[in-house]
Design a protein around this motif. Sequence first.
Motif, PDB file in Angstrom:
ATOM      1  N   LEU A  32      22.943 -11.835  32.716  1.00 32.52           N
ATOM      2  CA  LEU A  32      21.990 -12.342  31.730  1.00 32.52           C
ATOM      3  C   LEU A  32      20.602 -12.465  32.353  1.00 32.52           C
ATOM      4  O   LEU A  32      19.594 -12.152  31.724  1.00 32.52           O
ATOM      5  N   GLY A  33      20.542 -12.913  33.607  1.00 33.80           N
ATOM      6  CA  GLY A  33      19.245 -13.036  34.280  1.00 33.80           C
ATOM      7  C   GLY A  33      18.556 -11.696  34.393  1.00 33.80           C
ATOM      8  O   GLY A  33      17.333 -11.586  34.213  1.00 33.80           O
ATOM      9  N   THR A  34      19.330 -10.662  34.683  1.00 35.31           N
ATOM     10  CA  THR A  34      18.752  -9.311  34.787  1.00 35.31           C
ATOM     11  C   THR A  34      18.189  -8.865  33.441  1.00 35.31           C
ATOM     12  O   THR A  34      17.065  -8.345  33.356  1.00 35.31           O
ATOM     13  N   ASP A  35      18.973  -9.098  32.367  1.00 38.44           N
ATOM     14  CA  ASP A  35      18.490  -8.704  31.029  1.00 38.44           C
ATOM     15  C   ASP A  35      17.258  -9.500  30.626  1.00 38.44           C
ATOM     16  O   ASP A  35      16.320  -8.956  30.024  1.00 38.44           O
ATOM     17  N   LEU A  36      17.244 -10.785  30.944  1.00 39.37           N
ATOM     18  CA  LEU A  36      16.068 -11.607  30.618  1.00 39.37           C
ATOM     19  C   LEU A  36      14.838 -11.122  31.372  1.00 39.37           C
ATOM     20  O   LEU A  36      13.729 -11.038  30.822  1.00 39.37           O
ATOM     21  N   THR A  37      15.005 -10.803  32.626  1.00 39.18           N
ATOM     22  CA  THR A  37      13.875 -10.336  33.431  1.00 39.18           C
ATOM     23  C   THR A  37      13.305  -9.051  32.855  1.00 39.18           C
ATOM     24  O   THR A  37      12.078  -8.895  32.729  1.00 39.18           O
ATOM     25  N   ASP A  38      14.202  -8.129  32.460  1.00 35.51           N
ATOM     26  CA  ASP A  38      13.719  -6.869  31.862  1.00 35.51           C
ATOM     27  C   ASP A  38      12.972  -7.130  30.555  1.00 35.51           C
ATOM     28  O   ASP A  38      11.928  -6.528  30.282  1.00 35.51           O
ATOM     29  N   THR A  39      13.506  -8.033  29.753  1.00 33.04           N
ATOM     30  CA  THR A  39      12.865  -8.338  28.459  1.00 33.04           C
ATOM     31  C   THR A  39      11.476  -8.928  28.667  1.00 33.04           C
ATOM     32  O   THR A  39      10.506  -8.568  27.984  1.00 33.04           O
ATOM     33  N   ILE A  40      11.388  -9.830  29.632  1.00 35.76           N
ATOM     34  CA  ILE A  40      10.090 -10.494  29.875  1.00 35.76           C
ATOM     35  C   ILE A  40       9.081  -9.495  30.435  1.00 35.76           C
ATOM     36  O   ILE A  40       7.912  -9.461  30.025  1.00 35.76           O
ATOM     37  N   LYS A  41       9.529  -8.666  31.388  1.00 37.12           N
ATOM     38  CA  LYS A  41       8.598  -7.716  32.000  1.00 37.12           C
ATOM     39  C   LYS A  41       8.066  -6.724  30.986  1.00 37.12           C
ATOM     40  O   LYS A  41       6.876  -6.406  30.947  1.00 37.12           O
ATOM     41  N   LEU A  42       8.966  -6.228  30.141  1.00 36.60           N
ATOM     42  CA  LEU A  42       8.572  -5.188  29.181  1.00 36.60           C
ATOM     43  C   LEU A  42       7.995  -5.762  27.896  1.00 36.60           C
ATOM     44  O   LEU A  42       7.505  -5.014  27.053  1.00 36.60           O
ATOM     45  N   ARG A  43       8.137  -7.104  27.709  1.00 36.02           N
ATOM     46  CA  ARG A  43       7.647  -7.778  26.485  1.00 36.02           C
ATOM     47  C   ARG A  43       8.114  -7.010  25.243  1.00 36.02           C
ATOM     48  O   ARG A  43       7.376  -6.675  24.340  1.00 36.02           O
ATOM     49  N   ARG A  44       9.437  -6.783  25.206  1.00 37.04           N
ATOM     50  CA  ARG A  44       9.974  -5.981  24.111  1.00 37.04           C
ATOM     51  C   ARG A  44      10.891  -6.830  23.242  1.00 37.04           C
ATOM     52  O   ARG A  44      11.537  -7.748  23.716  1.00 37.04           O
ATOM     53  N   THR A  45      10.894  -6.481  21.970  1.00 35.43           N
ATOM     54  CA  THR A  45      11.826  -7.126  21.046  1.00 35.43           C
ATOM     55  C   THR A  45      12.951  -6.155  20.740  1.00 35.43           C
ATOM     56  O   THR A  45      12.972  -5.021  21.208  1.00 35.43           O
ATOM     57  N   GLY A  46      13.889  -6.643  19.909  1.00 33.96           N
ATOM     58  CA  GLY A  46      15.009  -5.790  19.536  1.00 33.96           C
ATOM     59  C   GLY A  46      16.073  -5.663  20.598  1.00 33.96           C
ATOM     60  O   GLY A  46      16.955  -4.851  20.515  1.00 33.96           O
ATOM     61  N   THR A  47      15.947  -6.490  21.647  1.00 34.10           N
ATOM     62  CA  THR A  47      16.985  -6.495  22.692  1.00 34.10           C
ATOM     63  C   THR A  47      18.004  -7.584  22.434  1.00 34.10           C
ATOM     64  O   THR A  47      18.767  -7.933  23.324  1.00 34.10           O
ATOM     65  N   GLY A  48      17.959  -8.121  21.231  1.00 32.04           N
ATOM     66  CA  GLY A  48      18.856  -9.240  20.941  1.00 32.04           C
ATOM     67  C   GLY A  48      20.313  -8.917  21.185  1.00 32.04           C
ATOM     68  O   GLY A  48      21.058  -9.755  21.654  1.00 32.04           O
ATOM     69  N   ASP A  49      20.705  -7.673  20.862  1.00 28.52           N
ATOM     70  CA  ASP A  49      22.107  -7.328  21.081  1.00 28.52           C
ATOM     71  C   ASP A  49      22.467  -7.372  22.551  1.00 28.52           C
ATOM     72  O   ASP A  49      23.519  -7.849  22.948  1.00 28.52           O
ATOM     73  N   VAL A  50      21.553  -6.864  23.387  1.00 25.93           N
ATOM     74  CA  VAL A  50      21.806  -6.872  24.829  1.00 25.93           C
ATOM     75  C   VAL A  50      21.895  -8.294  25.343  1.00 25.93           C
ATOM     76  O   VAL A  50      22.831  -8.695  26.027  1.00 25.93           O
ATOM     77  N   LEU A  51      20.848  -9.091  24.989  1.00 24.26           N
ATOM     78  CA  LEU A  51      20.855 -10.493  25.435  1.00 24.26           C
ATOM     79  C   LEU A  51      22.010 -11.261  24.814  1.00 24.26           C
ATOM     80  O   LEU A  51      22.613 -12.125  25.456  1.00 24.26           O
ATOM     81  N   ALA A  52      22.320 -10.938  23.546  1.00 31.02           N
ATOM     82  CA  ALA A  52      23.392 -11.672  22.876  1.00 31.02           C
ATOM     83  C   ALA A  52      24.728 -11.416  23.556  1.00 31.02           C
ATOM     84  O   ALA A  52      25.526 -12.332  23.738  1.00 31.02           O
TER      85      ALA A  52
END
Length: 854
Positions: free
Chosen positions: A263-283
């Motif tokens: 989860l930390g890895t996915d959060l870091t990628d989301t924050i760095k890329l400032r992208r939405t639509g990753t809810g499924d990955v994070l979920a």
Amino acid sequence: MPSRRMLSARHLFRPAAALVGRLKYAQKFVVVGLVLLIPLGLVTQAYVGLQRSQIAFSAKERRGVSMIAPLIGLMSGVVQARHLSVTPADDGALDLAPQIRRADSADHQLGSLLRTTAAWQTARQRIEEAGRTRGSAADRYRAWNTAADALTALITRAGDASNLTLDPDLDTYYLMDVLQFRLPVVLDTAGRSADRDLVAASTPQGLDADAVIELGLANGVLSSTRAVVARAMGTFAAKTADRSLRDATVAEYRRLDDAMAALGTDLTDTIKLRRTGTGDVLARAAGQVRIEAGKLGEVTARSLDQLLAVRIDGFATNSRHVQIGTALAAALAVYLFAGFYLSVSAPIRRIVATLQAVAGGDLTRRVTVTTHDELSFVANALNDTVAKTEAATALLAEQATHDALTGLPNRVLVLTRLQQALDVAAKTGQQMGVLFIDLDRFKAINDSQGHEAGDQVLCVVARRLGELVPPGGTIGRLAGDEFVVVMPALADPTEAVELGERVIASLSRPITIVSALGDREANVGASIGVSFSGDSADPDPDSVLRDADVAMYRAKQRGYGRVEVFGEALRVAVERRLTVQAELRTAIDTDELRVHYQPVVDTAQGRVLGFEALARWQHPTRGLLEPAEFIDVAEQSGLIIALGAEILARSCEQMAQWHVSRPEFHNLRLTVNVSGAQFSHPSFVPTIASVLESTGLTPDALWLEITETSLMADAEAASETLSAIRALGVHLVIDDFGTGYSSLAYLRRFPVEALKVDQTFVAGLGEDRENEAIIAMIVSLARTLGLYLVAEGVETEEQLKRLGELGCYTVQGYYFGASADARATEAEMARHVMAAPGRHAAPVHHQRGPSHAS
């Protein structure tokens, strides 16, 4: 001449000697005892009080753990419910009622003690309000956050109220820290990270700066919490002595740690890329964290509870040991003082009194003489003699009630146990049974190989009986090669007969006799007579045992290796079952089994789709028998495995022949019933594969009907077996659908392709609205799941018409034809003319009778 030091010591103790010298011996001992025992009692009381306070402290911690454990489970549910509320594709709501009930139960038991009831009511209200909240995803997200915050505060309050953070031991302290503070944070923060991303994705601006900041904070919290949990688990693993608890807890922690890392890895990628639509990955990552955190919460709570229980038990044990030690010390002091006092009074009278008591049969009496004169030697000799007499008496008592060779109860003890069992049976109304066992060929072994060999055989027989007789039963050796088994509280009289059959099977196995000339094998066997307490109006041990003996002799007369039952009515029933069982075993081996075929009709297309294979028994004297006459016996005796395999092989061979030689049978399918015992047997899938290979029948033509009761007995194992069968290309049908405990969740998982509506529902069509509603529901369910549907037991035009109106067009039953053998089925198919398309098929037979027999 006394030294000056000795004179000084005498002068020092002279006042004490003068005071004690004025007292009688009893008074002297009382004074000395009080001086010694009172301080000891005070010290003991102080120590016990300290242990009790420690027990109370740990018990309070256990209450806290018991309160927090269901709250952690509820927190997991709240996190999941929050996620569902903000997930656009999911309109469902999670039912938190079971978790809330568990928390209610914990609050009912512990809330007043921990003073957390008000906080729980607040948290409960927030959860219910969140569940009712409508509006945007952000609104629902905030409502569930409020509920999660209230629940986190409640967990913290419960932990503080139960002193979890004050625990003195490092292993339990760190576990409590994880349970009280870290797991709620992990559950809530992990969930919020995924849900915040989903909320952001649902807004026009997408992942805005605030969302990025919040995700960054969540990532930081999870990272720091992960490090704290790692340190806590490391300390726990290093300090915990209980290896099983340590391994289980650390293993679950590692799974959580892996999930948090992902989860930390996915959060870091989301924050760095400032992208939405990753809810499924994070979920997915957050959901895995939630699952593993919930499991770790359960494991941690159990580990804490066990550790605290061990600690409490240790404190209690220490307290008991001190109390027992103090009591023993006090008793010893009193004993020694009293002994010393008595040593200077009348030792002769005590020796005489002891001798008189021993002469009267009291072997527990001993003489206590603490002097070192000749009387002490007399007392010691007397005590030694009495002790040896007591041991010899005990040995004689053992020999009087037990067989010296096998160690089993002898006739005396068997009759005692038998009387006890009869008394219990008279009070409870239950039957008790007696098995009288006589070895068949024991005398020949004794005569040919000697008594030592016979003794070995008897010991092996005793051991095998001990392996077969259930707890509560009594095994005894009456004499020679006669054994008896007393079975109290029988649920069914056939239990005694079945036990007798198992005993015969066990004792029929060869017995190895060890001798100096080499090992030999002996075959003994046994004949058994059975009697029951209900065979007599006023049974007594001798009469019940005599009845079993009479039944045993009848077994001998009828050919050895048999079980005979005393009592006419019961004997007739048991004999009939045993006869059917024996004849059925022979029938399987001597080609007496037959297969009849009943047509399965597609009324929409007006054609026969195939046939269901039904077992019949061509009995040499009773004629053709329906399954009701022998299937139950086959199930109970285990013969159903061989019988089912035989029916499967015969019917597959016949259908394969029809496919090749009869055009009208081309592409018709074969349906075969499978019993629960067959389905669960390890040989079932290999048997299907072997039959298909040997007969040449196309797997696509074979449909196996399995009852839902058989499937749900062990759903996980059933799923594996069904998958293996389906991999062969064979089709699967759930038989008698609706009559068992259907699980729609498993129905979706099972690779079944068809449902069969039970004939009990079909029989009520046109008369019973409830049956029609059930069939309509099954039709709808089958249509929704894409399953094929068959209705059995169709006997009337009205039933057929109503089934068509309900949407079920594949049927079987006496309306379309009774079951018939292969030759009659061929003849019927040759002259059978179907109705026009769109109408039901013309009935093949119009005789009436039972619709279906498996």
